[in-house]
Design a protein around this motif. Structure first.
Motif, PDB file in Angstrom:
ATOM      1  N   UNK A   1      40.027  65.271 -65.447  1.00  0.00           N
ATOM      2  CA  UNK A   1      38.636  64.831 -65.599  1.00  0.00           C
ATOM      3  C   UNK A   1      38.127  64.156 -64.333  1.00  0.00           C
ATOM      4  N   UNK A   2      38.996  63.436 -63.649  1.00  0.00           N
ATOM      5  CA  UNK A   2      38.595  62.813 -62.387  1.00  0.00           C
ATOM      6  C   UNK A   2      38.362  63.870 -61.317  1.00  0.00           C
ATOM      7  N   UNK A   3      39.244  64.851 -61.259  1.00  0.00           N
ATOM      8  CA  UNK A   3      39.150  65.873 -60.224  1.00  0.00           C
ATOM      9  C   UNK A   3      37.887  66.712 -60.357  1.00  0.00           C
ATOM     10  N   UNK A   4      37.507  67.043 -61.592  1.00  0.00           N
ATOM     11  CA  UNK A   4      36.378  67.942 -61.821  1.00  0.00           C
ATOM     12  C   UNK A   4      35.054  67.200 -61.917  1.00  0.00           C
ATOM     13  N   UNK A   5      35.042  66.065 -62.624  1.00  0.00           N
ATOM     14  CA  UNK A   5      33.782  65.380 -62.905  1.00  0.00           C
ATOM     15  C   UNK A   5      33.595  64.069 -62.137  1.00  0.00           C
TER      16      UNK A   5
ATOM     17  N   UNK B   1      23.339  59.911 -55.381  1.00  0.00           N
ATOM     18  CA  UNK B   1      22.188  59.994 -56.270  1.00  0.00           C
ATOM     19  C   UNK B   1      22.235  61.215 -57.181  1.00  0.00           C
ATOM     20  N   UNK B   2      22.601  62.362 -56.642  1.00  0.00           N
ATOM     21  CA  UNK B   2      22.517  63.576 -57.434  1.00  0.00           C
ATOM     22  C   UNK B   2      23.822  64.157 -57.908  1.00  0.00           C
ATOM     23  N   UNK B   3      24.937  63.458 -57.690  1.00  0.00           N
ATOM     24  CA  UNK B   3      26.237  64.046 -58.025  1.00  0.00           C
ATOM     25  C   UNK B   3      26.829  63.556 -59.334  1.00  0.00           C
ATOM     26  N   UNK B   4      26.253  62.529 -59.935  1.00  0.00           N
ATOM     27  CA  UNK B   4      26.924  61.874 -61.058  1.00  0.00           C
ATOM     28  C   UNK B   4      26.917  62.698 -62.336  1.00  0.00           C
ATOM     29  N   UNK B   5      25.787  63.315 -62.695  1.00  0.00           N
ATOM     30  CA  UNK B   5      25.678  64.017 -63.970  1.00  0.00           C
ATOM     31  C   UNK B   5      26.137  65.475 -63.854  1.00  0.00           C
ATOM     32  N   UNK B   6      27.382  65.723 -64.183  1.00  0.00           N
ATOM     33  CA  UNK B   6      27.895  67.092 -64.174  1.00  0.00           C
ATOM     34  C   UNK B   6      27.152  67.953 -65.185  1.00  0.00           C
ATOM     35  N   UNK B   7      26.768  67.358 -66.300  1.00  0.00           N
ATOM     36  CA  UNK B   7      26.047  68.079 -67.343  1.00  0.00           C
ATOM     37  C   UNK B   7      24.749  68.677 -66.808  1.00  0.00           C
ATOM     38  N   UNK B   8      23.947  67.885 -66.117  1.00  0.00           N
ATOM     39  CA  UNK B   8      22.668  68.359 -65.607  1.00  0.00           C
ATOM     40  C   UNK B   8      22.854  69.335 -64.443  1.00  0.00           C
ATOM     41  N   UNK B   9      23.883  69.140 -63.655  1.00  0.00           N
ATOM     42  CA  UNK B   9      24.164  70.073 -62.562  1.00  0.00           C
ATOM     43  C   UNK B   9      24.588  71.436 -63.113  1.00  0.00           C
TER      44      UNK B   9
ATOM     45  N   UNK C   1      31.690  60.240 -67.273  1.00  0.00           N
ATOM     46  CA  UNK C   1      31.700  61.056 -66.064  1.00  0.00           C
ATOM     47  C   UNK C   1      30.925  62.358 -66.258  1.00  0.00           C
ATOM     48  N   UNK C   2      31.035  62.971 -67.434  1.00  0.00           N
ATOM     49  CA  UNK C   2      30.353  64.244 -67.666  1.00  0.00           C
ATOM     50  C   UNK C   2      28.837  64.069 -67.668  1.00  0.00           C
ATOM     51  N   UNK C   3      28.379  62.994 -68.289  1.00  0.00           N
ATOM     52  CA  UNK C   3      26.928  62.782 -68.374  1.00  0.00           C
ATOM     53  C   UNK C   3      26.381  61.939 -67.225  1.00  0.00           C
ATOM     54  N   UNK C   4      27.255  61.274 -66.451  1.00  0.00           N
ATOM     55  CA  UNK C   4      26.807  60.646 -65.221  1.00  0.00           C
ATOM     56  C   UNK C   4      26.629  59.150 -65.223  1.00  0.00           C
TER      57      UNK C   4
END
Length: 314
Positions: A229-233, A184-192, A175-178
């Protein structure tokens, strides 16, 4: 008289950054997550992003031409709107729906209220809500990551927030890395987060709203005994908190106002996720707080030195 001592009425320019420069920084910050989404979901994601950006720019140019107004596409705000909208869509979204979304964002939400600086809500986010209400079936269907399949018949995955009752919940690393289904643009929390840090370092945004927004969701989830982890990422919280809830025009101007705005967004997001059938509530939370922004500004703006309230005659 020297220009140094020339006095003009407000607003006063305090920074050398232009609207174009700010929008360019936002585009740069969004690109890593956007490119990753295209790699994750294939050429179909590229087509959706190209459509939303191209139609957004075209709609703004056409509006200005029809009304004989100066062209404003050079400030790149339409590009940012189109890119944000595309990143908030699934790669399986029909192209015609993506195009409608861009038209709604630019014409209805932005230009009909006077253009850049006068819209009451974030155009991309509001357009996403319009599409979600109007075309719910298409807006909640997702392609399995790395499949690159363009057929709607093959869509069989869901976002982590929508599969909490399943045993196939992605782990924290995924989830953190996507590496999971989603927009399309919401999956990678790391890159965001990397993009958000870039905007903070460039002083394009302040961290108050994103930290308050994400922190409130996290704290409320912990109190309720939910999965942090689900709520945030696991959904669109990062994309919404960093790039959409920090819009200059539709969010409070004071630091206290920004804090109230972020906490309000977090609480509304949590309530929608916790007590409604919708898995995601970020867009609705930001829209509702956008509507309250003028009132928050009124309550939190500092009074001028020496200000005295005029008493009404009895």
């Amino acid at each position: 008289m020297s220009k140094l001592f020339k006095v003009n009425s407000s607003p006063h320019i305090r920074h050398e950054d232009s609207s174009r420069g700010i929008m360019l920084d936002v585009i740069i910050a969004l690109l890593p997550a956007a490119v990753f989404g295209c790699i994750l979901f294939g050429l179909r994601a590229v087509l959706v992003l190209v459509t939303t950006v191209a139609v957004a720019v075209g709609a703004e140019a056409a509006w200005n031409a029809m009304l004989h107004k100066p062209q404003t596409i050079g400030d790149l705000s339409a590009v940012v709107t189109g890119l944000l909208l595309g990143m908030n869509l699934s790669s399986s979204t029909p192209i015609w729906i993506a195009a409608i979304g861009s038209i709604v964002a630019i014409i209805v939400v932005k230009q009909m209220f006077g253009g850049l600086g006068f819209n009451f809500a974030n155009p991309a986010m509001t357009a996403r809500i319009v599409l979600l209400v109007s075309f719910g079936k298409y807006m909640t269907s997702y392609i399995v990551p790395l499949s690159g399949n363009v057929s709607l018949d093959a869509v069989s995955s869901a976002t982590p927030l929508a599969i909490t009752a399943s045993e196939n919940i992605p782990n924290l690393k995924q989830m953190f890395f996507g590496m999971h289904a989603g927009c399309i643009g919401e999956t990678s929390s790391f890159l965001l987060i990397i993009g958000g840090l870039y905007l903070i370092m460039r002083r394009v945004i302040k961290p108050i709203i994103p930290v308050a927004f994400i922190g409130t969701v996290a704290l409320a989830t912990l109190i309720a005994g939910g999965d942090l982890k689900l709520a945030v990422f696991g959904g669109g919280l990062m994309l919404g908190a960093i790039f959409m809830a920090t819009d200059y025009v539709t969010t409070p101007t004071t630091n206290l106002g920004k804090l109230i705005f972020g906490i309000g967004c977090g609480l509304i997001t949590f309530v929608i996720r916790q007590f409604s059938p919708m898995a995601e509530g970020v867009s609705y939370a930001i829209l509702l707080m956008n509507i309250l922004t003028p009132h928050i500004n009124t309550l939190t703006l500092a009074k001028p030195f020496g200000f005295k309230e005029v008493k009404k005659d009895e």
